[in-house]
Design an enzyme around this catalytic site. Structure first.
Site, PDB file in Angstrom:
ATOM      1  N   LYS A   1      -8.510  -0.868  -9.274  1.00 27.72           N
ATOM      2  CA  LYS A   1      -9.155  -1.539  -8.138  1.00 27.72           C
ATOM      3  C   LYS A   1     -10.327  -0.724  -7.612  1.00 27.72           C
ATOM      4  O   LYS A   1     -10.209   0.480  -7.413  1.00 27.72           O
ATOM      5  CB  LYS A   1      -8.136  -1.756  -7.014  1.00 27.72           C
ATOM      6  CG  LYS A   1      -8.683  -2.407  -5.764  1.00 27.72           C
ATOM      7  CD  LYS A   1      -7.578  -2.583  -4.724  1.00 27.72           C
ATOM      8  CE  LYS A   1      -8.071  -3.304  -3.487  1.00 27.72           C
ATOM      9  NZ  LYS A   1      -8.970  -2.480  -2.666  1.00 27.72           N
TER      10      LYS A   1
ATOM     11  N   HIS B   1     -14.044  -2.608  -1.141  1.00 24.75           N
ATOM     12  CA  HIS B   1     -13.148  -2.224  -0.053  1.00 24.75           C
ATOM     13  C   HIS B   1     -13.545  -2.921   1.241  1.00 24.75           C
ATOM     14  O   HIS B   1     -13.382  -2.374   2.340  1.00 24.75           O
ATOM     15  CB  HIS B   1     -13.140  -0.697   0.126  1.00 24.75           C
ATOM     16  CG  HIS B   1     -11.768  -0.117   0.307  1.00 24.75           C
ATOM     17  ND1 HIS B   1     -11.039   0.417  -0.731  1.00 24.75           N
ATOM     18  CD2 HIS B   1     -10.974   0.013   1.391  1.00 24.75           C
ATOM     19  CE1 HIS B   1      -9.877   0.855  -0.295  1.00 24.75           C
ATOM     20  NE2 HIS B   1      -9.802   0.609   1.014  1.00 24.75           N
TER      21      HIS B   1
ATOM     22  N   ARG C   1     -16.089   5.260   9.051  1.00 24.40           N
ATOM     23  CA  ARG C   1     -15.472   4.215   9.879  1.00 24.40           C
ATOM     24  C   ARG C   1     -15.646   4.504  11.367  1.00 24.40           C
ATOM     25  O   ARG C   1     -14.679   4.647  12.121  1.00 24.40           O
ATOM     26  CB  ARG C   1     -14.003   4.048   9.508  1.00 24.40           C
ATOM     27  CG  ARG C   1     -13.803   3.658   8.047  1.00 24.40           C
ATOM     28  CD  ARG C   1     -12.384   3.245   7.743  1.00 24.40           C
ATOM     29  NE  ARG C   1     -12.180   3.187   6.296  1.00 24.40           N
ATOM     30  CZ  ARG C   1     -11.029   2.905   5.711  1.00 24.40           C
ATOM     31  NH1 ARG C   1      -9.961   2.637   6.450  1.00 24.40           N
ATOM     32  NH2 ARG C   1     -10.914   2.881   4.384  1.00 24.40           N
TER      33      ARG C   1
ATOM     34  N   TYR D   1      -2.602   5.102  -3.948  1.00 20.77           N
ATOM     35  CA  TYR D   1      -3.654   6.058  -3.654  1.00 20.77           C
ATOM     36  C   TYR D   1      -3.242   7.336  -4.361  1.00 20.77           C
ATOM     37  O   TYR D   1      -2.201   7.922  -4.045  1.00 20.77           O
ATOM     38  CB  TYR D   1      -3.790   6.272  -2.153  1.00 20.77           C
ATOM     39  CG  TYR D   1      -4.550   5.171  -1.446  1.00 20.77           C
ATOM     40  CD1 TYR D   1      -5.868   4.886  -1.787  1.00 20.77           C
ATOM     41  CD2 TYR D   1      -3.954   4.414  -0.439  1.00 20.77           C
ATOM     42  CE1 TYR D   1      -6.568   3.882  -1.146  1.00 20.77           C
ATOM     43  CE2 TYR D   1      -4.646   3.411   0.212  1.00 20.77           C
ATOM     44  CZ  TYR D   1      -5.957   3.150  -0.145  1.00 20.77           C
ATOM     45  OH  TYR D   1      -6.651   2.150   0.485  1.00 20.77           O
TER      46      TYR D   1
ATOM     47  N   GLN E   1       0.511  -0.527  -4.824  1.00 19.35           N
ATOM     48  CA  GLN E   1      -0.837   0.035  -4.847  1.00 19.35           C
ATOM     49  C   GLN E   1      -0.770   1.537  -4.633  1.00 19.35           C
ATOM     50  O   GLN E   1      -0.144   2.000  -3.683  1.00 19.35           O
ATOM     51  CB  GLN E   1      -1.704  -0.614  -3.762  1.00 19.35           C
ATOM     52  CG  GLN E   1      -3.104  -0.054  -3.676  1.00 19.35           C
ATOM     53  CD  GLN E   1      -3.329   0.737  -2.399  1.00 19.35           C
ATOM     54  OE1 GLN E   1      -2.395   1.039  -1.672  1.00 19.35           O
ATOM     55  NE2 GLN E   1      -4.563   1.111  -2.144  1.00 19.35           N
TER      56      GLN E   1
ATOM     57  N   SER F   1       0.817  -1.205   0.000  1.00 21.02           N
ATOM     58  CA  SER F   1       0.000   0.000   0.000  1.00 21.02           C
ATOM     59  C   SER F   1       0.856   1.263   0.000  1.00 21.02           C
ATOM     60  O   SER F   1       1.951   1.298   0.572  1.00 21.02           O
ATOM     61  CB  SER F   1      -0.914   0.001   1.228  1.00 21.02           C
ATOM     62  OG  SER F   1      -1.628   1.222   1.337  1.00 21.02           O
TER      63      SER F   1
ATOM     64  N   ARG G   1     -15.477  -1.051   3.853  1.00 17.38           N
ATOM     65  CA  ARG G   1     -14.850   0.009   4.650  1.00 17.38           C
ATOM     66  C   ARG G   1     -15.126   1.409   4.100  1.00 17.38           C
ATOM     67  O   ARG G   1     -14.858   2.403   4.784  1.00 17.38           O
ATOM     68  CB  ARG G   1     -13.335  -0.217   4.733  1.00 17.38           C
ATOM     69  CG  ARG G   1     -12.976  -1.425   5.560  1.00 17.38           C
ATOM     70  CD  ARG G   1     -11.513  -1.814   5.414  1.00 17.38           C
ATOM     71  NE  ARG G   1     -10.584  -0.888   6.043  1.00 17.38           N
ATOM     72  CZ  ARG G   1     -10.293  -0.860   7.344  1.00 17.38           C
ATOM     73  NH1 ARG G   1     -10.908  -1.700   8.180  1.00 17.38           N
ATOM     74  NH2 ARG G   1      -9.405  -0.021   7.837  1.00 17.38           N
TER      75      ARG G   1
ATOM     76  N   THR H   1      -6.155   2.489  -6.983  1.00 17.99           N
ATOM     77  CA  THR H   1      -7.379   2.341  -6.196  1.00 17.99           C
ATOM     78  C   THR H   1      -8.277   3.543  -6.459  1.00 17.99           C
ATOM     79  O   THR H   1      -7.882   4.686  -6.209  1.00 17.99           O
ATOM     80  CB  THR H   1      -7.052   2.220  -4.699  1.00 17.99           C
ATOM     81  OG1 THR H   1      -6.289   1.022  -4.494  1.00 17.99           O
ATOM     82  CG2 THR H   1      -8.310   2.145  -3.864  1.00 17.99           C
TER      83      THR H   1
END
Length: 382
Positions: A257, A281, A168, A133, A131, A110, A284, A159
Protein backbone atom coordinates in the site's frame (compact mmCIF):
# COMPACT_ATOMS: atom_id res chain seq x y z
CA UNK A 1 -38.60 9.74 8.09
CA UNK A 2 -36.04 7.08 7.14
CA UNK A 3 -32.28 7.48 7.08
CA UNK A 4 -32.16 8.18 3.33
CA UNK A 5 -34.46 11.15 3.75
CA UNK A 6 -32.33 12.61 6.54
CA UNK A 7 -28.87 11.53 5.33
CA UNK A 8 -28.98 10.83 1.58
CA UNK A 9 -25.24 11.42 1.02
CA UNK A 10 -21.92 10.88 2.72
CA UNK A 11 -21.66 14.65 3.15
CA UNK A 12 -24.74 14.55 5.39
CA UNK A 13 -23.13 11.91 7.59
CA UNK A 14 -19.95 13.98 7.75
CA UNK A 15 -21.87 17.08 8.85
CA UNK A 16 -23.62 15.21 11.66
CA UNK A 17 -20.45 13.40 12.73
CA UNK A 18 -18.60 16.69 13.13
CA UNK A 19 -21.14 17.76 15.75
CA UNK A 20 -20.85 14.48 17.67
CA UNK A 21 -17.06 14.01 17.70
CA UNK A 22 -14.86 16.26 19.88
CA UNK A 23 -12.92 18.84 17.91
CA UNK A 24 -9.47 17.47 18.76
CA UNK A 25 -10.52 14.01 17.53
CA UNK A 26 -12.17 15.51 14.46
CA UNK A 27 -8.94 17.26 13.54
CA UNK A 28 -7.13 13.92 13.79
CA UNK A 29 -9.66 12.22 11.49
CA UNK A 30 -10.35 14.93 8.94
CA UNK A 31 -7.00 16.66 8.46
CA UNK A 32 -4.16 16.16 6.01
CA UNK A 33 -0.64 17.63 6.16
CA UNK A 34 0.90 20.94 5.14
CA UNK A 35 -1.54 23.26 3.41
CA UNK A 36 -3.65 20.17 2.56
CA UNK A 37 -3.09 20.75 -1.16
CA UNK A 38 -2.75 17.02 -1.89
CA UNK A 39 -6.10 16.40 -0.23
CA UNK A 40 -7.66 19.05 -2.50
CA UNK A 41 -5.94 17.62 -5.58
CA UNK A 42 -7.50 14.22 -4.83
CA UNK A 43 -10.94 15.82 -5.01
CA UNK A 44 -10.16 17.95 -8.03
CA UNK A 45 -8.67 15.01 -9.89
CA UNK A 46 -11.76 12.89 -9.37
CA UNK A 47 -13.96 15.75 -10.56
CA UNK A 48 -12.08 15.80 -13.86
CA UNK A 49 -13.04 12.20 -14.68
CA UNK A 50 -16.11 12.42 -16.93
CA UNK A 51 -18.32 9.84 -18.62
CA UNK A 52 -20.60 9.73 -21.64
CA UNK A 53 -24.13 8.64 -20.63
CA UNK A 54 -25.68 6.01 -22.90
CA UNK A 55 -29.40 5.91 -23.65
CA UNK A 56 -31.96 3.34 -24.90
CA UNK A 57 -30.31 0.53 -22.96
CA UNK A 58 -33.57 -0.67 -21.40
CA UNK A 59 -34.21 -1.72 -17.81
CA UNK A 60 -31.56 -3.60 -15.87
CA UNK A 61 -30.11 -4.05 -12.41
CA UNK A 62 -26.34 -3.50 -12.49
CA UNK A 63 -24.10 -6.31 -11.32
CA UNK A 64 -21.76 -4.91 -8.65
CA UNK A 65 -20.04 -8.21 -7.85
CA UNK A 66 -16.27 -8.14 -7.90
CA UNK A 67 -13.52 -10.80 -7.69
CA UNK A 68 -10.31 -9.99 -5.81
CA UNK A 69 -7.44 -12.19 -4.62
CA UNK A 70 -9.37 -15.41 -5.06
CA UNK A 71 -12.58 -14.22 -3.36
CA UNK A 72 -15.87 -12.89 -4.67
CA UNK A 73 -17.16 -9.70 -3.10
CA UNK A 74 -20.75 -8.42 -3.46
CA UNK A 75 -19.53 -4.85 -4.06
CA UNK A 76 -16.19 -3.45 -5.26
CA UNK A 77 -15.33 -1.53 -2.11
CA UNK A 78 -14.20 -2.17 1.45
CA UNK A 79 -13.03 -0.64 4.72
CA UNK A 80 -9.48 0.72 4.74
CA UNK A 81 -7.40 0.63 7.93
CA UNK A 82 -7.50 3.78 10.06
CA UNK A 83 -5.17 4.22 13.00
CA UNK A 84 -6.70 4.85 16.44
CA UNK A 85 -10.10 4.10 14.95
CA UNK A 86 -11.62 3.54 18.39
CA UNK A 87 -10.63 7.07 19.43
CA UNK A 88 -12.69 8.48 16.58
CA UNK A 89 -15.75 6.57 17.74
CA UNK A 90 -15.88 4.26 20.79
CA UNK A 91 -15.88 0.62 19.72
CA UNK A 92 -15.25 1.51 16.07
CA UNK A 93 -13.06 -1.48 15.22
CA UNK A 94 -15.53 -3.98 16.66
CA UNK A 95 -18.46 -2.35 14.89
CA UNK A 96 -16.66 -2.27 11.55
CA UNK A 97 -15.39 -5.84 11.89
CA UNK A 98 -18.87 -7.17 12.64
CA UNK A 99 -20.30 -5.18 9.75
CA UNK A 100 -17.65 -6.43 7.33
CA UNK A 101 -18.50 -10.03 8.20
CA UNK A 102 -22.23 -9.40 7.72
CA UNK A 103 -21.79 -7.44 4.49
CA UNK A 104 -19.10 -9.72 3.07
CA UNK A 105 -16.60 -6.93 2.43
CA UNK A 106 -12.96 -6.63 3.56
CA UNK A 107 -11.99 -4.78 6.72
CA UNK A 108 -8.41 -3.62 7.25
CA UNK A 109 -7.24 -3.56 10.87
CA UNK A 110 -4.40 -1.12 11.48
CA UNK A 111 -1.30 -1.98 13.48
CA UNK A 112 -2.09 1.16 15.49
CA UNK A 113 -5.77 0.35 16.05
CA UNK A 114 -7.27 0.43 19.53
CA UNK A 115 -8.13 -3.28 19.36
CA UNK A 116 -5.90 -6.30 18.87
CA UNK A 117 -5.91 -8.78 15.98
CA UNK A 118 -6.93 -11.45 18.48
CA UNK A 119 -10.15 -9.54 19.24
CA UNK A 120 -10.97 -8.38 15.72
CA UNK A 121 -10.03 -11.53 13.81
CA UNK A 122 -12.88 -13.57 15.29
CA UNK A 123 -15.39 -10.76 14.57
CA UNK A 124 -14.36 -10.15 10.96
CA UNK A 125 -14.12 -13.83 10.08
CA UNK A 126 -12.57 -14.40 6.67
CA UNK A 127 -13.03 -10.72 5.72
CA UNK A 128 -10.28 -9.39 7.97
CA UNK A 129 -7.06 -7.96 6.53
CA UNK A 130 -4.13 -7.00 8.78
CA UNK A 131 -2.30 -3.79 7.93
CA UNK A 132 1.36 -3.70 8.96
CA UNK A 133 3.37 -0.63 9.82
CA UNK A 134 6.74 -2.39 9.55
CA UNK A 135 8.45 -2.83 12.93
CA UNK A 136 12.23 -2.44 13.05
CA UNK A 137 12.83 -5.37 15.39
CA UNK A 138 12.72 -8.74 13.55
CA UNK A 139 11.39 -10.51 16.64
CA UNK A 140 8.50 -8.05 16.91
CA UNK A 141 7.81 -8.51 13.20
CA UNK A 142 7.73 -12.30 13.55
CA UNK A 143 5.45 -12.04 16.56
CA UNK A 144 3.04 -9.66 14.79
CA UNK A 145 2.80 -11.96 11.79
CA UNK A 146 2.19 -14.97 13.99
CA UNK A 147 -0.49 -13.12 15.95
CA UNK A 148 -2.22 -12.06 12.75
CA UNK A 149 -2.06 -15.58 11.33
CA UNK A 150 -3.43 -17.21 14.49
CA UNK A 151 -6.21 -14.61 14.68
CA UNK A 152 -7.44 -15.67 11.24
CA UNK A 153 -6.10 -12.91 9.01
CA UNK A 154 -5.22 -14.29 5.58
CA UNK A 155 -4.31 -11.02 3.84
CA UNK A 156 -1.46 -8.74 4.91
CA UNK A 157 -1.12 -5.08 3.89
CA UNK A 158 2.39 -3.60 4.01
CA UNK A 159 2.15 0.20 4.16
CA UNK A 160 5.25 1.70 2.53
CA UNK A 161 4.43 5.41 2.23
CA UNK A 162 5.23 6.34 5.85
CA UNK A 163 9.06 6.24 5.88
CA UNK A 164 9.03 9.18 8.31
CA UNK A 165 6.37 10.89 10.38
CA UNK A 166 4.49 13.65 8.59
CA UNK A 167 3.90 17.05 10.12
CA UNK A 168 0.09 17.13 10.21
CA UNK A 169 0.02 20.65 11.53
CA UNK A 170 -3.75 20.89 11.83
CA UNK A 171 -3.86 17.63 13.79
CA UNK A 172 -1.08 18.86 16.07
CA UNK A 173 -2.87 22.14 16.74
CA UNK A 174 -5.95 20.13 17.67
CA UNK A 175 -4.07 18.74 20.66
CA UNK A 176 -4.45 14.98 20.32
CA UNK A 177 -1.77 12.83 21.94
CA UNK A 178 -1.29 9.06 22.08
CA UNK A 179 -2.65 7.82 24.34
CA UNK A 180 -5.15 10.74 24.46
CA UNK A 181 -4.75 12.93 27.53
CA UNK A 182 -7.66 15.18 28.43
CA UNK A 183 -6.50 18.68 29.24
CA UNK A 184 -9.17 21.11 30.47
CA UNK A 185 -9.59 22.39 26.90
CA UNK A 186 -10.06 18.90 25.45
CA UNK A 187 -12.29 17.84 28.34
CA UNK A 188 -14.61 20.74 27.54
CA UNK A 189 -14.75 19.68 23.90
CA UNK A 190 -15.57 16.14 24.99
CA UNK A 191 -18.34 17.33 27.31
CA UNK A 192 -20.07 18.87 24.29
CA UNK A 193 -20.22 15.41 22.67
CA UNK A 194 -22.04 13.24 25.23
CA UNK A 195 -22.47 10.11 23.08
CA UNK A 196 -18.72 10.00 22.35
CA UNK A 197 -17.84 10.76 25.97
CA UNK A 198 -20.15 8.15 27.50
CA UNK A 199 -18.93 5.51 25.05
CA UNK A 200 -15.32 6.36 25.85
CA UNK A 201 -15.98 6.21 29.59
CA UNK A 202 -17.52 2.75 29.23
CA UNK A 203 -14.65 1.40 27.14
CA UNK A 204 -11.75 3.25 28.72
CA UNK A 205 -9.31 5.69 27.18
CA UNK A 206 -8.30 4.39 23.74
CA UNK A 207 -4.76 3.14 23.24
CA UNK A 208 -2.85 1.08 20.68
CA UNK A 209 -3.53 -2.31 22.23
CA UNK A 210 -1.68 -4.36 19.63
CA UNK A 211 1.50 -2.55 20.64
CA UNK A 212 1.05 -3.07 24.39
CA UNK A 213 3.24 -6.17 24.22
CA UNK A 214 6.10 -4.13 22.73
CA UNK A 215 5.88 -1.09 25.00
CA UNK A 216 9.13 -1.50 26.92
CA UNK A 217 11.35 0.67 24.66
CA UNK A 218 9.28 3.73 25.56
CA UNK A 219 7.72 2.72 28.86
CA UNK A 220 7.26 5.62 31.22
CA UNK A 221 7.31 8.18 28.40
CA UNK A 222 3.69 9.16 29.01
CA UNK A 223 1.50 10.77 26.40
CA UNK A 224 3.37 11.35 23.15
CA UNK A 225 2.52 13.71 20.28
CA UNK A 226 0.17 12.09 17.77
CA UNK A 227 2.98 12.19 15.18
CA UNK A 228 5.56 10.57 17.52
CA UNK A 229 3.69 7.79 19.32
CA UNK A 230 4.98 4.29 20.09
CA UNK A 231 3.93 3.11 16.62
CA UNK A 232 6.42 5.54 15.07
CA UNK A 233 9.12 4.69 17.60
CA UNK A 234 8.90 0.96 16.83
CA UNK A 235 8.59 1.12 13.05
CA UNK A 236 11.19 1.39 10.31
CA UNK A 237 11.30 2.57 6.71
CA UNK A 238 11.22 -0.74 4.82
CA UNK A 239 13.51 -1.55 1.89
CA UNK A 240 13.56 -4.36 -0.68
CA UNK A 241 15.31 -6.75 1.69
CA UNK A 242 12.61 -6.11 4.29
CA UNK A 243 9.94 -6.87 1.70
CA UNK A 244 11.68 -10.13 0.78
CA UNK A 245 11.81 -11.20 4.44
CA UNK A 246 8.17 -10.31 4.84
CA UNK A 247 7.18 -12.31 1.77
CA UNK A 248 9.09 -15.31 3.13
CA UNK A 249 7.42 -14.95 6.51
CA UNK A 250 3.81 -14.57 5.33
CA UNK A 251 2.09 -17.36 3.41
CA UNK A 252 -1.14 -15.47 2.66
CA UNK A 253 -1.90 -12.72 0.19
CA UNK A 254 0.43 -9.71 0.42
CA UNK A 255 -0.67 -6.21 -0.67
CA UNK A 256 1.76 -3.28 -0.83
CA UNK A 257 0.00 0.00 0.00
CA UNK A 258 1.18 3.47 -0.94
CA UNK A 259 2.19 3.05 -4.59
CA UNK A 260 2.09 6.26 -6.65
CA UNK A 261 4.79 5.54 -9.25
CA UNK A 262 4.99 2.69 -11.79
CA UNK A 263 8.80 2.43 -11.47
CA UNK A 264 8.88 -0.16 -8.63
CA UNK A 265 6.22 -2.40 -10.16
CA UNK A 266 8.57 -4.88 -11.93
CA UNK A 267 10.45 -5.49 -8.68
CA UNK A 268 7.21 -5.79 -6.72
CA UNK A 269 6.00 -8.42 -9.17
CA UNK A 270 9.30 -10.27 -8.94
CA UNK A 271 9.13 -10.14 -5.14
CA UNK A 272 5.87 -12.08 -5.17
CA UNK A 273 3.49 -9.29 -4.17
CA UNK A 274 -0.14 -10.26 -4.84
CA UNK A 275 -1.61 -6.77 -5.32
CA UNK A 276 -0.67 -3.10 -5.14
CA UNK A 277 -2.62 -0.30 -3.51
CA UNK A 278 -2.57 3.12 -5.15
CA UNK A 279 -2.74 5.66 -2.34
CA UNK A 280 -1.26 8.96 -1.24
CA UNK A 281 -2.49 8.38 2.32
CA UNK A 282 -5.37 10.79 1.64
CA UNK A 283 -2.91 13.67 1.72
CA UNK A 284 -1.81 12.92 5.30
CA UNK A 285 1.86 12.15 4.54
CA UNK A 286 3.14 14.42 1.76
CA UNK A 287 1.63 17.66 0.50
CA UNK A 288 3.44 17.61 -2.83
CA UNK A 289 1.92 14.42 -4.28
CA UNK A 290 -0.27 14.16 -7.33
CA UNK A 291 -3.85 13.00 -7.02
CA UNK A 292 -4.20 9.24 -6.77
CA UNK A 293 -6.67 9.24 -9.66
CA UNK A 294 -3.98 10.84 -11.86
CA UNK A 295 -1.41 8.21 -10.87
CA UNK A 296 -3.82 5.30 -11.35
CA UNK A 297 -3.82 4.99 -15.20
CA UNK A 298 0.00 4.98 -15.31
CA UNK A 299 0.14 2.19 -12.76
CA UNK A 300 -2.59 0.22 -14.51
CA UNK A 301 -0.65 0.42 -17.77
CA UNK A 302 2.48 -0.94 -16.09
CA UNK A 303 1.17 -4.05 -14.33
CA UNK A 304 -1.32 -6.88 -14.48
CA UNK A 305 -1.40 -7.16 -10.69
CA UNK A 306 -4.73 -6.39 -9.02
CA UNK A 307 -4.93 -2.72 -8.04
CA UNK A 308 -6.65 -1.31 -4.98
CA UNK A 309 -7.33 2.41 -4.77
CA UNK A 310 -8.10 5.02 -2.12
CA UNK A 311 -7.87 8.75 -1.31
CA UNK A 312 -10.58 11.29 -1.98
CA UNK A 313 -13.56 8.96 -2.48
CA UNK A 314 -16.79 10.72 -1.48
CA UNK A 315 -19.51 8.65 -3.13
CA UNK A 316 -20.50 5.92 -5.52
CA UNK A 317 -19.64 7.95 -8.61
CA UNK A 318 -16.06 8.33 -7.36
CA UNK A 319 -15.85 4.55 -6.95
CA UNK A 320 -16.96 4.16 -10.57
CA UNK A 321 -14.36 6.70 -11.68
CA UNK A 322 -11.57 4.72 -10.06
CA UNK A 323 -12.80 1.41 -11.48
CA UNK A 324 -13.11 2.90 -14.96
CA UNK A 325 -9.49 4.08 -14.86
CA UNK A 326 -8.10 0.70 -13.89
CA UNK A 327 -8.67 -0.02 -10.22
CA UNK A 328 -9.96 -3.49 -9.35
CA UNK A 329 -11.20 -2.51 -5.91
CA UNK A 330 -11.72 0.69 -3.92
CA UNK A 331 -11.14 1.22 -0.20
CA UNK A 332 -12.58 3.97 1.98
CA UNK A 333 -11.29 4.94 5.42
CA UNK A 334 -12.61 8.27 6.70
CA UNK A 335 -16.06 7.67 5.20
CA UNK A 336 -16.86 4.74 7.50
CA UNK A 337 -15.84 6.85 10.50
CA UNK A 338 -18.06 9.73 9.43
CA UNK A 339 -20.84 7.13 9.33
CA UNK A 340 -20.00 5.85 12.81
CA UNK A 341 -19.79 9.37 14.20
CA UNK A 342 -23.17 10.24 12.71
CA UNK A 343 -25.16 7.09 13.47
CA UNK A 344 -23.07 4.83 15.68
CA UNK A 345 -23.36 1.11 14.92
CA UNK A 346 -26.11 1.81 12.34
CA UNK A 347 -23.77 4.03 10.31
CA UNK A 348 -21.77 1.51 8.24
CA UNK A 349 -24.85 -0.25 6.83
CA UNK A 350 -26.38 3.09 5.88
CA UNK A 351 -23.15 4.22 4.22
CA UNK A 352 -22.97 1.01 2.21
CA UNK A 353 -26.57 1.56 1.13
CA UNK A 354 -25.73 5.12 0.04
CA UNK A 355 -22.75 3.92 -2.00
CA UNK A 356 -24.64 1.03 -3.62
CA UNK A 357 -27.61 3.22 -4.55
CA UNK A 358 -25.31 5.89 -5.94
CA UNK A 359 -23.37 3.36 -8.01
CA UNK A 360 -26.54 1.77 -9.37
CA UNK A 361 -28.06 5.13 -10.28
CA UNK A 362 -24.96 6.28 -12.13
CA UNK A 363 -24.51 2.93 -13.89
CA UNK A 364 -28.11 3.25 -15.07
CA UNK A 365 -27.28 6.62 -16.58
CA UNK A 366 -24.26 5.10 -18.29
CA UNK A 367 -26.07 2.01 -19.52
CA UNK A 368 -23.38 -0.02 -17.74
CA UNK A 369 -24.68 -3.43 -16.70
CA UNK A 370 -21.34 -4.59 -15.32
CA UNK A 371 -18.34 -2.88 -13.78
CA UNK A 372 -16.30 -3.95 -16.80
CA UNK A 373 -18.47 -1.68 -18.99
CA UNK A 374 -17.33 1.48 -17.25
CA UNK A 375 -14.07 2.09 -19.12
CA UNK A 376 -15.90 2.24 -22.45
CA UNK A 377 -18.02 5.13 -21.14
CA UNK A 378 -15.04 7.30 -20.18
CA UNK A 379 -14.46 10.67 -21.82
CA UNK A 380 -11.06 12.30 -22.06
CA UNK A 381 -10.39 14.16 -18.84
CA UNK A 382 -10.38 17.96 -19.12
Amino acid sequence: MDLHQRYPALSDLKTRARRRIPHFIWEYLDSATGSEATQRRNREGLNRVLFAPRVLEGEFTPDLGCPLLGREYPVPFGIAPVGMSGAVWPGAERMLARFSAEAGIPYGLSTVATETPETIGRLAGDRGWFQLYPPRDPDILADMLERGRKAGFETLILTVDVPVASRRERQTRGGMTNPPKLTPRLALQSARCPAWSLGTLRRGMPRMRTLDAYDSPVSGSGALPSTAHIGYLLRTAPDWDYLARLRDGWDGALIVKGIMDPAPLPRLEAAGVDAVWVSNHAGRQFDGAEATIDALPKIRAATDLPILFDSGIEGGLDILRALALGADFVMLGRAWHYALGALGAAGPAHLQDILVKDMASNMGQLGARRLSDLSSRLLLRD
